[in-house]
Design an enzyme around this catalytic site. Structure first.
Site, PDB file in Angstrom:
ATOM      1  CB  VAL A   1      37.560 -11.048 -22.932  1.00 34.90           C
ATOM      2  CG1 VAL A   1      36.517 -12.138 -23.139  1.00 34.90           C
ATOM      3  CG2 VAL A   1      37.656 -10.682 -21.447  1.00 34.90           C
TER       4      VAL A   1
ATOM      5  CG  HIS B   1      35.400  -1.902 -25.188  1.00 33.92           C
ATOM      6  ND1 HIS B   1      35.509  -2.160 -23.838  1.00 33.92           N
ATOM      7  CD2 HIS B   1      36.288  -2.729 -25.794  1.00 33.92           C
ATOM      8  CE1 HIS B   1      36.429  -3.095 -23.645  1.00 33.92           C
ATOM      9  NE2 HIS B   1      36.921  -3.457 -24.816  1.00 33.92           N
TER      10      HIS B   1
ATOM     11  CG  ASN C   1      40.839  -2.924 -26.991  1.00 34.19           C
ATOM     12  OD1 ASN C   1      41.024  -1.896 -27.631  1.00 34.19           O
ATOM     13  ND2 ASN C   1      40.396  -2.922 -25.740  1.00 34.19           N
TER      14      ASN C   1
ATOM     15  CG  HIS D   1      35.006  -7.644 -26.235  1.00 32.90           C
ATOM     16  ND1 HIS D   1      35.884  -8.708 -26.285  1.00 32.90           N
ATOM     17  CD2 HIS D   1      35.684  -6.620 -25.669  1.00 32.90           C
ATOM     18  CE1 HIS D   1      37.043  -8.336 -25.765  1.00 32.90           C
ATOM     19  NE2 HIS D   1      36.947  -7.065 -25.388  1.00 32.90           N
TER      20      HIS D   1
HETATM   21  P1  AMP Z   1      39.332  -6.128 -23.646  1.00 34.58           P
HETATM   22  O1  AMP Z   1      40.371  -5.731 -22.629  1.00 34.58           O
HETATM   23  O2  AMP Z   1      39.196  -5.199 -24.798  1.00 34.58           O
HETATM   24  O3  AMP Z   1      39.507  -7.579 -24.061  1.00 34.58           O
HETATM   25  O4  AMP Z   1      37.947  -6.003 -22.901  1.00 34.58           O
HETATM   26  C1  AMP Z   1      37.464  -6.948 -21.989  1.00 34.58           C
HETATM   27  C2  AMP Z   1      36.476  -6.213 -21.122  1.00 34.58           C
HETATM   28  O5  AMP Z   1      35.695  -7.173 -20.442  1.00 34.58           O
HETATM   29  C3  AMP Z   1      37.139  -5.320 -20.060  1.00 34.58           C
HETATM   30  O6  AMP Z   1      36.722  -3.970 -20.272  1.00 34.58           O
HETATM   31  C4  AMP Z   1      36.602  -5.898 -18.740  1.00 34.58           C
HETATM   32  O7  AMP Z   1      36.323  -4.895 -17.803  1.00 34.58           O
HETATM   33  C5  AMP Z   1      35.352  -6.626 -19.194  1.00 34.58           C
HETATM   34  N1  AMP Z   1      34.918  -7.753 -18.366  1.00 34.58           N
HETATM   35  C6  AMP Z   1      35.678  -8.752 -17.883  1.00 34.58           C
HETATM   36  N2  AMP Z   1      34.909  -9.649 -17.216  1.00 34.58           N
HETATM   37  C7  AMP Z   1      33.630  -9.188 -17.297  1.00 34.58           C
HETATM   38  C8  AMP Z   1      32.364  -9.645 -16.827  1.00 34.58           C
HETATM   39  N3  AMP Z   1      32.246 -10.791 -16.126  1.00 34.58           N
HETATM   40  N4  AMP Z   1      31.257  -8.908 -17.077  1.00 34.58           N
HETATM   41  C9  AMP Z   1      31.362  -7.748 -17.779  1.00 34.58           C
HETATM   42  N5  AMP Z   1      32.520  -7.270 -18.264  1.00 34.58           N
HETATM   43  C10 AMP Z   1      33.631  -7.966 -18.034  1.00 34.58           C
END
Ligand code: AMP
Ligand code: ZN
Length: 111
Positions: free
Chosen positions: A93, A99, A84, A97
């Site tokens: 975040v 998924h 994303n 990353h």
């Molecule tokens: P996005 O919304 O594409 O930026 O994805 C961020 C992802 O990080 C989401 O799917 C969250 O569930 C995941 N996330 C947030 N904090 C953590 C964490 N501490 N450990 C593992 N996953 C996390």
């Protein structure tokens, strides 16, 4: 100390359920899984989103995903890779990353 959540996970300051690690890439379970299997793959060098990554970093990430998915049932049964970007992409975040989703039949886009 970094204020980037995923840099802090890489540094070991915040715990994660690691599933893959090499010199360049970390893979760990998503805290709020959106499929039976939901992992996040990140490069150890910080960048904000996929458009900021260079070809070496992209290669590191996709080689890691390939190695990981070939070593379990994900490749045979199928999986999805999503990154994303920014507001409309739903990025929350801002450390790039990827998924990796699978472990069950995923809904087809647009259906
Ligand atoms: P996005 O919304 O594409 O930026 O994805 C961020 C992802 O990080 C989401 O799917 C969250 O569930 C995941 N996330 C947030 N904090 C953590 C964490 N501490 N450990 C593992 N996953 C996390
Ligand atoms: Zn970071």
């Amino acid at each position: 100390m970094s204020d980037c959540l995923f840099c802090r996970i890489i540094a070991g300051e915040i715990p994660s359920a690691k599933v893959f690690e090499n010199d360049h890439v970390l893979g760990f379970k998503d805290l709020y899984p959106q499929a039976k299997e939901h992992y996040l793959f990140i490069h150890k060098s910080h960048s904000k989103n996929v458009n900021e990554m260079d070809s070496t970093q992209l290669s590191d990430i996709f080689s890691a995903i390939k190695e990981f998915t070939q070593n379990n049932d994900l490749e045979e049964n199928g999986f999805r890779v999503v990154s994303n970007v920014n507001k409309h992409g739903g990025q929350t975040v801002f450390h790039t990353h990827f998924h990796v989703l699978g472990g069950e039949q995923l809904k087809h886009f647009g259906s």
